[in-house]
Each structure stands twice: as structure tokens, then as C-alpha cells.
Design a protein around this motif. Structure first.
Motif, PDB file in Angstrom:
ATOM      1  N   ASN A  28       0.828  -1.209   0.000  1.00  0.00           N
ATOM      2  CA  ASN A  28       0.000   0.000   0.000  1.00  0.00           C
ATOM      3  C   ASN A  28       0.860   1.256   0.000  1.00  0.00           C
ATOM      4  N   ILE A  29       1.921   1.253   0.767  1.00  0.00           N
ATOM      5  CA  ILE A  29       2.812   2.416   0.842  1.00  0.00           C
ATOM      6  C   ILE A  29       3.540   2.629  -0.490  1.00  0.00           C
ATOM      7  N   LEU A  30       3.956   1.505  -1.109  1.00  0.00           N
ATOM      8  CA  LEU A  30       4.715   1.601  -2.351  1.00  0.00           C
ATOM      9  C   LEU A  30       3.839   1.579  -3.597  1.00  0.00           C
ATOM     10  N   LYS A  31       2.531   1.500  -3.376  1.00  0.00           N
ATOM     11  CA  LYS A  31       1.559   1.495  -4.478  1.00  0.00           C
ATOM     12  C   LYS A  31       1.846   0.370  -5.474  1.00  0.00           C
ATOM     13  N   THR A  32       1.949  -0.838  -4.936  1.00  0.00           N
ATOM     14  CA  THR A  32       2.185  -2.028  -5.744  1.00  0.00           C
ATOM     15  C   THR A  32       1.403  -3.190  -5.138  1.00  0.00           C
ATOM     16  N   LYS A  33       1.656  -4.401  -5.588  1.00  0.00           N
ATOM     17  CA  LYS A  33       0.941  -5.577  -5.103  1.00  0.00           C
ATOM     18  C   LYS A  33       1.775  -6.313  -4.051  1.00  0.00           C
ATOM     19  N   PRO A  34       1.106  -6.958  -3.086  1.00  0.00           N
ATOM     20  CA  PRO A  34       1.839  -7.738  -2.077  1.00  0.00           C
ATOM     21  C   PRO A  34       2.754  -8.796  -2.697  1.00  0.00           C
ATOM     22  N   ASN A  35       2.332  -9.396  -3.807  1.00  0.00           N
ATOM     23  CA  ASN A  35       3.149 -10.406  -4.474  1.00  0.00           C
ATOM     24  C   ASN A  35       4.471  -9.813  -4.961  1.00  0.00           C
ATOM     25  N   THR A  36       4.436  -8.581  -5.427  1.00  0.00           N
ATOM     26  CA  THR A  36       5.651  -7.900  -5.884  1.00  0.00           C
ATOM     27  C   THR A  36       6.605  -7.694  -4.710  1.00  0.00           C
ATOM     28  N   ILE A  37       6.055  -7.303  -3.565  1.00  0.00           N
ATOM     29  CA  ILE A  37       6.875  -7.102  -2.364  1.00  0.00           C
ATOM     30  C   ILE A  37       7.504  -8.426  -1.946  1.00  0.00           C
ATOM     31  N   SER A  38       6.719  -9.485  -1.947  1.00  0.00           N
ATOM     32  CA  SER A  38       7.221 -10.807  -1.578  1.00  0.00           C
ATOM     33  C   SER A  38       8.370 -11.232  -2.488  1.00  0.00           C
ATOM     34  N   LYS A  39       8.207 -11.040  -3.781  1.00  0.00           N
ATOM     35  CA  LYS A  39       9.256 -11.410  -4.733  1.00  0.00           C
ATOM     36  C   LYS A  39      10.532 -10.620  -4.484  1.00  0.00           C
TER      37      LYS A  39
END
Length: 81
Positions: A28-39
Motif C-alpha cells: 500500500n505504501i509503495l503502491k504495488t501488489k503484495p506479491n511484488t513485495i514478496s518477490k
């Protein structure tokens, strides 16, 4: 660019767990998807940008040095055969 061999961000992952911060919160902070953060955290996506590191530092308190930690020194590595 092959990013599958990059080291995971273990200190950041530990920080998030210790502070009960979910990948969804970071996304939410980085304006992306949780899956992207996980990767990214697990070494299968790209590196975090400087802007992303800055936002995570300001918004979540992630120490900025965690984004620039070198890998484990060779003398501390164990080889498994």
C-alpha cells in the motif's frame, strides 16, 4: 536481467515480522501488489529502488542500512555437499 540469484532481504523480512508489518501494508505504501513485495524480499524480483527504500524508512521505520547490507562473508558461509 536475471534476478533469480539475488540475495533475499533477510534483515528487512525479519524487521517486518518483528513489527507485525504485512506485505500488504508495504504494498500500500509503495503502491504495488503484495506479491511484488514478496518477490523482491525473497530475491526473485528486482531490487527495491532508492525511492522505495526511502518510503519504507520514513513510513515504516525500516533502517536504511538494511537495503545495502552485503552478503554473508565467505568465512561465515557453510558449504553443504
Amino acid at each position: 536481467m536475471d534476478t533469480s540469484n539475488r540475495q533475499p532481504y533477510n534483515k528487512i523480512k525479519a524487521f517486518l515480522v518483528e513489527n507485525k508489518i504485512k506485505h500488504r501494508d508495504v504494498a500500500n505504501i509503495l503502491k504495488t501488489k503484495p506479491n511484488t513485495i514478496s518477490k523482491k524480499l525473497n530475491g526473485f524480483g528486482g531490487d527495491f529502488t532508492l525511492k522505495e527504500a526511502q518510503l519504507m524508512h520514513i513510513e515504516l521505520g525500516v533502517p536504511i542500512a538494511y537495503f545495502f547490507e552485503p552478503g554473508v562473508p565467505k568465512k561465515e558461509q557453510r558449504y553443504i555437499s
